[in-house]
Design a protein around this motif. Structure first.
Motif, mmCIF file in Angstrom:
data_model
loop_
_atom_site.group_PDB
_atom_site.id
_atom_site.type_symbol
_atom_site.label_atom_id
_atom_site.label_comp_id
_atom_site.label_asym_id
_atom_site.label_seq_id
_atom_site.Cartn_x
_atom_site.Cartn_y
_atom_site.Cartn_z
ATOM 1 N N GLN A 281 0.791 -1.199 -0.008
ATOM 2 C CA GLN A 281 -0.149 -0.231 0.018
ATOM 3 C C GLN A 281 0.921 1.172 0.075
ATOM 4 O OE1 GLN A 281 -3.238 0.119 2.904
ATOM 5 N NE2 GLN A 281 -2.916 2.360 3.105
ATOM 6 N N ILE A 282 0.767 2.204 -1.140
ATOM 7 C CA ILE A 282 1.342 3.416 -1.102
ATOM 8 C C ILE A 282 0.821 4.527 -0.541
ATOM 9 C CG2 ILE A 282 2.312 4.841 -2.574
ATOM 10 C CD1 ILE A 282 3.143 2.613 -4.563
ATOM 11 N N ILE A 283 -0.669 4.467 -0.631
ATOM 12 C CA ILE A 283 -1.499 5.755 -0.115
ATOM 13 C C ILE A 283 -1.853 5.456 1.346
ATOM 14 C CG2 ILE A 283 -3.677 6.802 -0.255
ATOM 15 C CD1 ILE A 283 -3.730 6.285 -3.503
ATOM 16 N N ASN A 284 -1.800 6.543 2.151
ATOM 17 C CA ASN A 284 -2.066 6.476 3.735
ATOM 18 C C ASN A 284 -1.376 5.625 4.713
ATOM 19 O OD1 ASN A 284 -4.112 8.434 3.255
ATOM 20 N ND2 ASN A 284 -5.826 7.100 2.928
ATOM 21 N N CYS A 285 0.021 5.654 4.373
ATOM 22 C CA CYS A 285 0.866 4.924 5.082
ATOM 23 C C CYS A 285 1.446 6.060 6.065
ATOM 24 C CB CYS A 285 2.035 4.562 4.439
ATOM 25 S SG CYS A 285 1.784 3.214 3.286
ATOM 26 N N ASN A 286 1.626 7.227 5.848
ATOM 27 C CA ASN A 286 1.853 8.454 6.671
ATOM 28 C C ASN A 286 1.921 9.713 5.972
ATOM 29 O OD1 ASN A 286 4.940 9.572 6.320
ATOM 30 N ND2 ASN A 286 5.051 7.184 5.910
ATOM 31 N N ASN A 287 1.868 10.794 6.514
ATOM 32 C CA ASN A 287 1.696 12.058 5.834
ATOM 33 C C ASN A 287 3.123 12.981 5.866
ATOM 34 O OD1 ASN A 287 1.711 12.992 8.477
ATOM 35 N ND2 ASN A 287 0.261 14.718 8.031
ATOM 36 N N VAL A 288 4.215 12.164 6.300
ATOM 37 C CA VAL A 288 5.526 12.865 6.036
ATOM 38 C C VAL A 288 6.085 12.804 4.600
ATOM 39 C CG1 VAL A 288 7.934 13.007 7.117
ATOM 40 C CG2 VAL A 288 5.975 11.913 8.518
ATOM 41 N N SER A 289 5.763 13.678 3.989
ATOM 42 C CA SER A 289 6.156 13.844 2.521
ATOM 43 C C SER A 289 5.718 12.620 1.833
ATOM 44 C CB SER A 289 7.698 14.063 2.219
ATOM 45 O OG SER A 289 7.728 15.264 2.871
ATOM 46 N N GLN A 290 4.390 11.985 1.758
ATOM 47 C CA GLN A 290 3.809 10.847 1.183
ATOM 48 C C GLN A 290 2.296 11.171 1.210
ATOM 49 O OE1 GLN A 290 5.631 8.195 0.126
ATOM 50 N NE2 GLN A 290 7.337 9.347 0.819
ATOM 51 N N PRO A 291 1.721 10.474 -0.016
ATOM 52 C CA PRO A 291 0.428 10.639 -0.256
ATOM 53 C C PRO A 291 -0.431 10.277 0.899
ATOM 54 C CG PRO A 291 1.420 9.353 -1.970
ATOM 55 C CD PRO A 291 2.622 9.433 -0.782
ATOM 56 N N TYR A 292 -1.190 11.084 1.516
ATOM 57 C CA TYR A 292 -1.975 10.962 2.612
ATOM 58 C C TYR A 292 -3.308 11.842 2.829
ATOM 59 C CZ TYR A 292 -2.855 9.616 7.605
ATOM 60 O OH TYR A 292 -3.172 9.087 8.879
ATOM 61 N N GLY A 293 -4.325 11.225 3.271
ATOM 62 C CA GLY A 293 -5.864 11.973 3.266
ATOM 63 C C GLY A 293 -6.485 11.768 4.267
ATOM 64 N N PHE A 294 -7.679 12.293 4.323
ATOM 65 C CA PHE A 294 -8.732 12.003 5.411
ATOM 66 C C PHE A 294 -10.093 11.733 4.805
ATOM 67 C CE2 PHE A 294 -5.513 13.929 8.225
ATOM 68 C CZ PHE A 294 -5.646 13.013 9.398
ATOM 69 N N HIS A 295 -10.073 11.515 3.454
ATOM 70 C CA HIS A 295 -11.481 10.976 3.058
ATOM 71 C C HIS A 295 -11.689 9.507 3.315
ATOM 72 C CE1 HIS A 295 -11.697 14.941 0.922
ATOM 73 N NE2 HIS A 295 -10.509 14.749 0.324
ATOM 74 N N PRO A 296 -12.710 9.110 3.558
ATOM 75 C CA PRO A 296 -12.606 7.461 3.781
ATOM 76 C C PRO A 296 -11.936 6.706 2.425
ATOM 77 C CG PRO A 296 -14.609 8.533 4.506
ATOM 78 C CD PRO A 296 -13.928 9.590 3.563
ATOM 79 N N GLY A 297 -10.865 5.914 2.716
ATOM 80 C CA GLY A 297 -10.426 5.024 1.910
ATOM 81 C C GLY A 297 -9.356 5.483 0.760
ATOM 82 N N GLY A 298 -9.053 6.733 0.868
ATOM 83 C CA GLY A 298 -8.192 7.186 -0.171
ATOM 84 C C GLY A 298 -7.856 8.595 -0.009
ATOM 85 N N ILE A 299 -7.161 8.906 -1.332
ATOM 86 C CA ILE A 299 -6.845 10.374 -1.511
ATOM 87 C C ILE A 299 -7.481 10.904 -2.682
ATOM 88 C CG2 ILE A 299 -4.958 10.077 0.106
ATOM 89 C CD1 ILE A 299 -3.301 10.462 -2.705
ATOM 90 N N LEU A 300 -7.217 12.201 -3.187
ATOM 91 C CA LEU A 300 -7.704 12.838 -4.113
ATOM 92 C C LEU A 300 -6.368 13.360 -5.084
ATOM 93 C CD1 LEU A 300 -10.429 15.138 -3.056
ATOM 94 C CD2 LEU A 300 -10.772 13.299 -4.782
ATOM 95 N N VAL A 301 -6.351 13.001 -6.486
ATOM 96 C CA VAL A 301 -5.108 13.175 -6.961
ATOM 97 C C VAL A 301 -5.507 13.930 -8.401
ATOM 98 C CG1 VAL A 301 -3.282 12.193 -8.433
ATOM 99 C CG2 VAL A 301 -4.251 11.113 -6.403
#
Length: 333
Positions: A281-301
């Motif tokens: 899993q690449i998304i939502n592992c952490n938000n230290v300069s990585q893809p991360y969001g608070f929408h349920p289940g993913g992020i917007l790109v």
């Protein structure tokens, strides 16, 4: 004359009837609340997507007017002599986009010849530590970021397929296409938003590449621009604040002298795709300069044609990598 009192049965509820009504109302509220919450999140998600779309359109407008994309950020190693303008001033790429999404007055306050946080020779520190009206803040974030001058949206400049902290294990297991052993520094791993870097300390090194739409051979609709990496300066995921020699927090209180690298104008607010969790899993592992969001289940790109997509946490890692690279030759996900 004796008057006989007549007994009347009242019209009110009995205790049992009242309890039944209360129970029914509670059930209705329980059924309605998730729908209300879902509607609110849908509205917040729509606002967030609109922010990202405007940021992507600003990037495209900049490219159209200048002939190249603004960098993810520009930074350097080495300091010039006191009072001498640096060969490359440090700024985030978002700064260059300000006139392209109705923030031109903010850019006029910034002297691009000096660093973003310069206070001695310009008013940059004051100008870049201002609220931008929420246009860089995701409404779904549980942390109020405006007073911290942060951004919930970042550029991912490339994919790191090799090295100690990288996607190398995913390449080895073929969950990410290694492009027939394409070297780590090959342009095939690059995004269109580059990290503009100058090293003035011997041995000199530089990477001043400028890219344009013609270099996006994978297709504009298949190549990402900005995406969510939200809620900084607070850290979510596995990041250990206490492991930092200069922690962002002391006894729960924010150390604002340290968190500057998370402000919207900072040259360090960008990311390289080099981390994963839970196997792949690449998304939502952490938000230290990585893809991360608070929408349920993913992020917007956002993408280079201006559209915005929702990327789920379980997205195939190779498909997500294909979104980042602009000329990797991958099949569109």
């Amino acid at each position: 004359m004796v008057k006989h009192l007549r007994r009347f049965r009242g019209d009110g509820f009995t205790l049992v009837e009242l309890l039944v009504v209360v129970a029914i109302i509670a059930i209705l509220i329980a059924l309605l609340l998730p729908a209300v919450q879902a509607a609110r999140e849908s509205s917040r998600k729509s606002d967030c997507a609109n922010n990202l779309k405007n940021l992507a359109l600003a990037a495209l407008s900049f490219e159209s007017s200048r002939g190249y994309f603004a960098p993810a950020a520009q930074d350097r190693d080495g300091e010039p002599p006191t009072g001498v303008k640096p060969a490359l001033a440090t700024h985030n790429g978002i700064t260059f986009l300000l006139p392209h999404f109705d923030q031109g007055n903010k850019l006029q306050q910034i002297d691009l010849s000096w660093d973003w946080d310069d206070a001695a020779r310009s008013k940059n520190e004051l100008a870049t530590k201002q609220d931008l009206g929420g246009i860089l803040i995701c409404p779904s974030s549980p942390v109020v970021q405006i007073a911290r001058h942060a951004t919930d949206y970042c550029a991912a400049n490339r994919v790191d397929p090799a090295g100690p902290r990288s996607l190398a294990p995913l390449v080895t297991t073929r969950l990410v296409d290694g492009k027939n052993g394409l070297p780590e520094l090959d342009r095939g791993w690059d995004n269109v938003l580059q990290f503009d870097f100058l090293d003035t300390v011997p041995p000199l090194a530089t990477d001043r590449r400028r890219t344009d739409c013609s270099e996006i051979t994978d297709g504009l609709s298949n190549t990402s621009l900005y995406m969510e990496s939200v809620a900084k300066p607070f850290m979510f995921g596995w990041y250990q604040r206490t492991a930092d020699p200069a922690p962002l927090f002391y006894n729960g209180e924010e150390n604002r002298s340290i968190n500057s690298r998370f402000r919207w104008a900072s040259p360090e607010t960008w990311m390289t795709i080099n981390n994963y969790c839970h196997g792949s899993q690449i998304i939502n592992c952490n938000n230290v300069s990585q893809p991360y969001g608070f929408h349920p289940g993913g992020i917007l790109v956002s993408f280079a044609d201006g559209h915005v997509e929702f990327a789920r946490e379980e997205i195939d890692p190779n498909a997500f990598v294909a979104w980042i690279t602009m000329s990797g030759g991958e099949t569109a996900p």
